[in-house]
Design a protein around this motif. Structure first.
Motif, PDB file in Angstrom:
ATOM      1  N   ALA A  16      -3.118  -7.029  -2.898  1.00 16.18           N
ATOM      2  CA  ALA A  16      -3.239  -5.813  -2.084  1.00 16.18           C
ATOM      3  C   ALA A  16      -3.033  -4.565  -2.937  1.00 16.18           C
ATOM      4  O   ALA A  16      -3.742  -3.566  -2.773  1.00 16.18           O
ATOM      5  N   GLN A  17      -2.081  -4.618  -3.865  1.00 16.68           N
ATOM      6  CA  GLN A  17      -1.849  -3.470  -4.737  1.00 16.68           C
ATOM      7  C   GLN A  17      -3.040  -3.209  -5.651  1.00 16.68           C
ATOM      8  O   GLN A  17      -3.448  -2.062  -5.830  1.00 16.68           O
ATOM      9  N   SER A  18      -3.590  -4.255  -6.234  1.00 18.80           N
ATOM     10  CA  SER A  18      -4.738  -4.052  -7.127  1.00 18.80           C
ATOM     11  C   SER A  18      -5.954  -3.584  -6.341  1.00 18.80           C
ATOM     12  O   SER A  18      -6.740  -2.772  -6.833  1.00 18.80           O
ATOM     13  N   SER A  19      -6.102  -4.049  -5.123  1.00 20.48           N
ATOM     14  CA  SER A  19      -7.197  -3.599  -4.264  1.00 20.48           C
ATOM     15  C   SER A  19      -7.056  -2.113  -3.947  1.00 20.48           C
ATOM     16  O   SER A  19      -8.039  -1.360  -3.998  1.00 20.48           O
ATOM     17  N   MET A  20      -5.858  -1.692  -3.639  1.00 23.79           N
ATOM     18  CA  MET A  20      -5.621  -0.276  -3.327  1.00 23.79           C
ATOM     19  C   MET A  20      -5.829   0.589  -4.565  1.00 23.79           C
ATOM     20  O   MET A  20      -6.416   1.675  -4.473  1.00 23.79           O
ATOM     21  N   ARG A  58     -12.506   6.208  -5.243  1.00 24.12           N
ATOM     22  CA  ARG A  58     -12.528   7.419  -4.425  1.00 24.12           C
ATOM     23  C   ARG A  58     -12.385   8.680  -5.260  1.00 24.12           C
ATOM     24  O   ARG A  58     -12.935   9.721  -4.917  1.00 24.12           O
ATOM     25  N   HIS A  99       0.802  -1.221   0.000  1.00 26.82           N
ATOM     26  CA  HIS A  99       0.000   0.000   0.000  1.00 26.82           C
ATOM     27  C   HIS A  99       0.835   1.272   0.000  1.00 26.82           C
ATOM     28  O   HIS A  99       0.357   2.319  -0.411  1.00 26.82           O
ATOM     29  N   THR A 100       2.080   1.184   0.456  1.00 25.84           N
ATOM     30  CA  THR A 100       2.851   2.408   0.626  1.00 25.84           C
ATOM     31  C   THR A 100       4.161   2.450  -0.150  1.00 25.84           C
ATOM     32  O   THR A 100       4.687   3.536  -0.364  1.00 25.84           O
ATOM     33  N   PHE A 145      -9.533   0.954  -5.093  1.00 31.38           N
ATOM     34  CA  PHE A 145     -10.085   1.872  -4.089  1.00 31.38           C
ATOM     35  C   PHE A 145      -9.806   3.321  -4.475  1.00 31.38           C
ATOM     36  O   PHE A 145     -10.686   4.185  -4.379  1.00 31.38           O
ATOM     37  N   LYS A 146      -8.581   3.598  -4.926  1.00 23.22           N
ATOM     38  CA  LYS A 146      -8.234   4.972  -5.317  1.00 23.22           C
ATOM     39  C   LYS A 146      -9.056   5.423  -6.523  1.00 23.22           C
ATOM     40  O   LYS A 146      -9.497   6.566  -6.577  1.00 23.22           O
TER      41      LYS A 146
END
Length: 186
Positions: free
Chosen positions: A155-159, A166, A130-131, A162-163
């Motif tokens: 996790a990267q594709s999920s983030m 948003r 994520h970071t 989400f972006k």
């Protein structure tokens, strides 16, 4: 048979494990093509693919040794700082092989080692997914096992999803049924 066509499961089964023959075996020249005879004596130590070692173990022809990726040195490194241990270099399928090998070798501590290693590394994998900047990702990715790499990518594709959402992606839409008025029954 559920994982018969799974390429990762096939690759796990191809991992080499050390075995000791409990019985002499004839006609196994394929194990060592450079050998003068095609027999293996009782007590011989040989490296075999996991799938073959498992079958021979079930027939009580061999005893399986604990693979080097689960030795005491690795255990101490994982206990010291699991996040810094290069598990991919030791075994790309560390967790999966550990789950399969533990019942064969009779070492009950392998399960606890796998759980501790995964719990210790799980948080770091997600945080870095994520970071972490894209320049740091390749260095970090070289330390991860296949399962951890899949987790990192998920996790990267999920983030990213989400972006996108948003920043104005598709919002909730009103169902077509809600816009219709009911006619009163006469």
């Amino acid at each position: 048979m559920g994982h018969y066509y799974d390429i990762d499961d096939i690759l796990i089964e191809e991992e080499l494990v050390s075995v000791v023959f409990q019985k002499a075996a004839n006609g196994v020249g394929i194990l060592d093509p450079g050998a003068e005879t095609s027999t293996v004596e009782q007590g011989s130590k040989v490296e075999l693919p996991f799938w073959l070692a498992h079958e021979l173990h079930l027939r009580q022809a061999v005893s399986v040794n604990v693979p080097a990726c689960f030795d005491q040195k690795t255990r101490k490194e994982i206990q010291a700082d699991a996040a810094c241990v290069d598990l991919r270099n030791r075994c790309a399928y560390f967790y999966e092989l550990g789950c399969k090998i533990a019942p064969l070798v009779g070492d009950k501590t392998i399960g606890a080692l796998l759980l501790y290693a995964f719990k210790s590394r799980y948080k770091d994998v997600l945080i870095k997914a994520h970071t972490a900047a894209f320049s740091l990702a390749p260095k970090f990715m070289t330390l991860l096992t296949n399962e951890e790499t899949n987790l990192y990518e998920a996790a990267q594709s999920s983030m990213a999803a989400f972006k996108r959402w948003r920043m104005g992606g598709a919002r909730f839409q009103r169902a077509a049924v809600l816009g219709k008025k009911r006619r009163p029954d006469d």
